[in-house]
Design a protein around this motif. Structure first.
Motif, PDB file in Angstrom:
ATOM      1  N   GLY A 102       0.789  -1.214   0.000  1.00  0.00           N
ATOM      2  CA  GLY A 102       0.000   0.000   0.000  1.00  0.00           C
ATOM      3  C   GLY A 102       0.830   1.277   0.000  1.00  0.00           C
ATOM      4  N   ASP A 103       2.128   1.164  -0.011  1.00  0.00           N
ATOM      5  CA  ASP A 103       3.037   2.327  -0.048  1.00  0.00           C
ATOM      6  C   ASP A 103       2.673   3.416   0.949  1.00  0.00           C
ATOM      7  N   PRO A 104       2.407   3.110   2.219  1.00  0.00           N
ATOM      8  CA  PRO A 104       1.908   4.165   3.108  1.00  0.00           C
ATOM      9  C   PRO A 104       2.853   5.371   3.245  1.00  0.00           C
ATOM     10  N   PHE A 105       4.151   5.129   3.305  1.00  0.00           N
ATOM     11  CA  PHE A 105       5.074   6.246   3.506  1.00  0.00           C
ATOM     12  C   PHE A 105       5.869   6.577   2.240  1.00  0.00           C
ATOM     13  N   LYS A 106       5.227   6.402   1.095  1.00  0.00           N
ATOM     14  CA  LYS A 106       5.919   6.656  -0.173  1.00  0.00           C
ATOM     15  C   LYS A 106       6.455   8.093  -0.242  1.00  0.00           C
ATOM     16  N   ASP A 107       5.645   9.059   0.183  1.00  0.00           N
ATOM     17  CA  ASP A 107       6.036  10.466   0.069  1.00  0.00           C
ATOM     18  C   ASP A 107       6.684  10.997   1.332  1.00  0.00           C
ATOM     19  N   PHE A 108       7.232  10.112   2.121  1.00  0.00           N
ATOM     20  CA  PHE A 108       7.879  10.500   3.385  1.00  0.00           C
ATOM     21  C   PHE A 108       8.846  11.674   3.237  1.00  0.00           C
ATOM     22  N   PRO A 109       9.700  11.722   2.194  1.00  0.00           N
ATOM     23  CA  PRO A 109      10.663  12.832   2.100  1.00  0.00           C
ATOM     24  C   PRO A 109      10.006  14.190   1.921  1.00  0.00           C
ATOM     25  N   ARG A 110       8.712  14.211   1.623  1.00  0.00           N
ATOM     26  CA  ARG A 110       8.056  15.511   1.424  1.00  0.00           C
ATOM     27  C   ARG A 110       7.593  16.128   2.740  1.00  0.00           C
ATOM     28  N   LEU A 111       7.690  15.404   3.821  1.00  0.00           N
ATOM     29  CA  LEU A 111       7.287  15.946   5.124  1.00  0.00           C
ATOM     30  C   LEU A 111       8.214  17.105   5.489  1.00  0.00           C
ATOM     31  N   ARG A 112       7.614  18.158   6.058  1.00  0.00           N
ATOM     32  CA  ARG A 112       8.369  19.354   6.391  1.00  0.00           C
ATOM     33  C   ARG A 112       8.021  19.806   7.809  1.00  0.00           C
ATOM     34  N   PRO A 113       8.942  20.555   8.438  1.00  0.00           N
ATOM     35  CA  PRO A 113       8.624  21.091   9.762  1.00  0.00           C
ATOM     36  C   PRO A 113       7.314  21.874   9.721  1.00  0.00           C
ATOM     37  N   GLY A 114       6.500  21.690  10.733  1.00  0.00           N
ATOM     38  CA  GLY A 114       5.221  22.383  10.793  1.00  0.00           C
ATOM     39  C   GLY A 114       4.057  21.529  10.308  1.00  0.00           C
ATOM     40  N   ASP A 115       4.342  20.468   9.568  1.00  0.00           N
ATOM     41  CA  ASP A 115       3.261  19.601   9.087  1.00  0.00           C
ATOM     42  C   ASP A 115       2.587  18.898  10.268  1.00  0.00           C
ATOM     43  N   PRO A 116       1.261  18.851  10.245  1.00  0.00           N
ATOM     44  CA  PRO A 116       0.578  18.127  11.321  1.00  0.00           C
ATOM     45  C   PRO A 116       0.545  16.610  11.062  1.00  0.00           C
ATOM     46  N   VAL A 117       0.635  15.878  12.147  1.00  0.00           N
ATOM     47  CA  VAL A 117       0.387  14.431  12.113  1.00  0.00           C
ATOM     48  C   VAL A 117      -0.698  14.208  13.154  1.00  0.00           C
ATOM     49  N   VAL A 118      -1.864  13.791  12.701  1.00  0.00           N
ATOM     50  CA  VAL A 118      -3.010  13.700  13.611  1.00  0.00           C
ATOM     51  C   VAL A 118      -3.321  12.234  13.890  1.00  0.00           C
ATOM     52  N   LEU A 119      -3.555  11.935  15.149  1.00  0.00           N
ATOM     53  CA  LEU A 119      -3.932  10.570  15.522  1.00  0.00           C
ATOM     54  C   LEU A 119      -5.164  10.607  16.394  1.00  0.00           C
ATOM     55  N   THR A 120      -5.938   9.551  16.290  1.00  0.00           N
ATOM     56  CA  THR A 120      -7.062   9.430  17.212  1.00  0.00           C
ATOM     57  C   THR A 120      -7.121   8.011  17.746  1.00  0.00           C
TER      58      THR A 120
END
Lengths: 53, 235
Positions: B139-157
């Motif tokens: 499912g390639d969940p973290f395919k675009d991992f390198p595009r993450l930048r400071p300030g990006d939210p990661v939301v969990l519930t």
């Protein structure tokens, strides 16, 4: 090899073709269901952790 | 046996091996994704059902108590190995990107979603909540991992609260045995004090396993699910 199998299948050409098709599908099923799931973890795509659990 | 038979059998074997290799590529590139998508949807459905049941049976436990950031829910049950306990959203990876988080980082577990390092902190609690996921295949969940930048939210519930983490670092490349990245206060992250942190790990390069990519985030906001989706998930 395939010629040998073909010669040993029963029936006329149509029945032989049908049995061949079933055999091919069965092979693909066994590969996808049992062989590949076993082989795939041997490739590096699964190593995503830092402690190799 | 004549030479002809030997040559013919050999070529047939070569063709067979070639066909199996092609099928294997199809399996890795395509079929694992199909299977993983089904498995992840299934995990999320399980969670939602569990939460719906939980809130129905537990009833109005203590509706008024405003929960501080990560103040442990009173009925904090241990995460069960291989079972889902949360859903993660990362808008940077796609507005509809959401994946179940399962306990443990075994190969089997990671086929069904992201995996929480069992030795690290629980979601929203003090310490480092570390999660691993596939970069490619399944499912390639973290395919675009390198595009993450400071300030990006990661939301969990987890069904009772929304936890919004903010990424603080650009993806950091390290070696596979660098377990210090999931320490309670990871040395390379720039954090100096104890806090409620999140670590995401995946492999690098995309199809290889020589390195790992890491990002760190800190807990920014917490709100009960009754308050609706957090700002980061609203358009």
């Amino acid at each position: 090899m395939y010629g040998f199998i073909w010669r040993h299948l029963p029936g006329n050409t149509w029945i032989k073709a049908l049995i061949s098709l079933v055999l091919v599908l069965a092979t693909v099923y066994v590969l996808f269901q049992y062989v590949f799931p076993w082989a795939e973890p041997l490739l590096p795509f699964n190593d995503v952790t830092v402690d190799n659990q | 046996m004549s030479v002809r038979v030997v040559v013919r059998t050999f070529s047939e074997l070569c063709i067979t091996v070639g066909a199996v290799i092609v099928l294997f590529v199809v399996y890795v590139l395509f079929w694992t994704g199909v299977k993983a998508d089904t498995a992840m949807d299934d995990q999320i459905a399980q969670l939602e059902e569990q939460w719906a049941k939980g809130s129905a049976s537990a009833g109005p436990g203590d509706p008024g108590s405003a929960r501080g950031p990560g103040a442990a829910a009173p009925k904090a049950v241990a995460y069960e190995d291989g079972r889902p306990f949360a859903v993660m959203y990362i808008p940077r990876l796609g507005f509809t990107w959401n994946k179940p988080v399962l306990e443990g980082t075994r190969t089997k577990t990671l086929k069904k979603g992201l995996g929480h390092y069992a030795s690290t902190a629980r979601l929203g609690e003090p310490g480092n909540f570390a999660v691993a996921g596939h970069r490619r295949t399944y499912g390639d969940p973290f395919k675009d991992f390198p595009r993450l930048r400071p300030g990006d939210p990661v939301v969990l519930t987890d069904g009772t609260s929304w936890f919004t983490y903010r990424i603080d670092t650009r993806p950091y490349r390290t070696l596979p045995d660098d377990t210090a990245v999931v320490d309670p206060v990871p040395e390379k992250s720039g954090y100096t004090r104890e806090g409620r942190y999140l670590t995401l790990t995946t492999c690098d390069p995309e199809w290889g396993h020589s390195h790992r990519l890491i990002v760190w985030a800190h807990l920014d906001e917490t709100q009960p699910v009754e308050a609706g989706k957090p700002k980061a998930l609203r358009r």
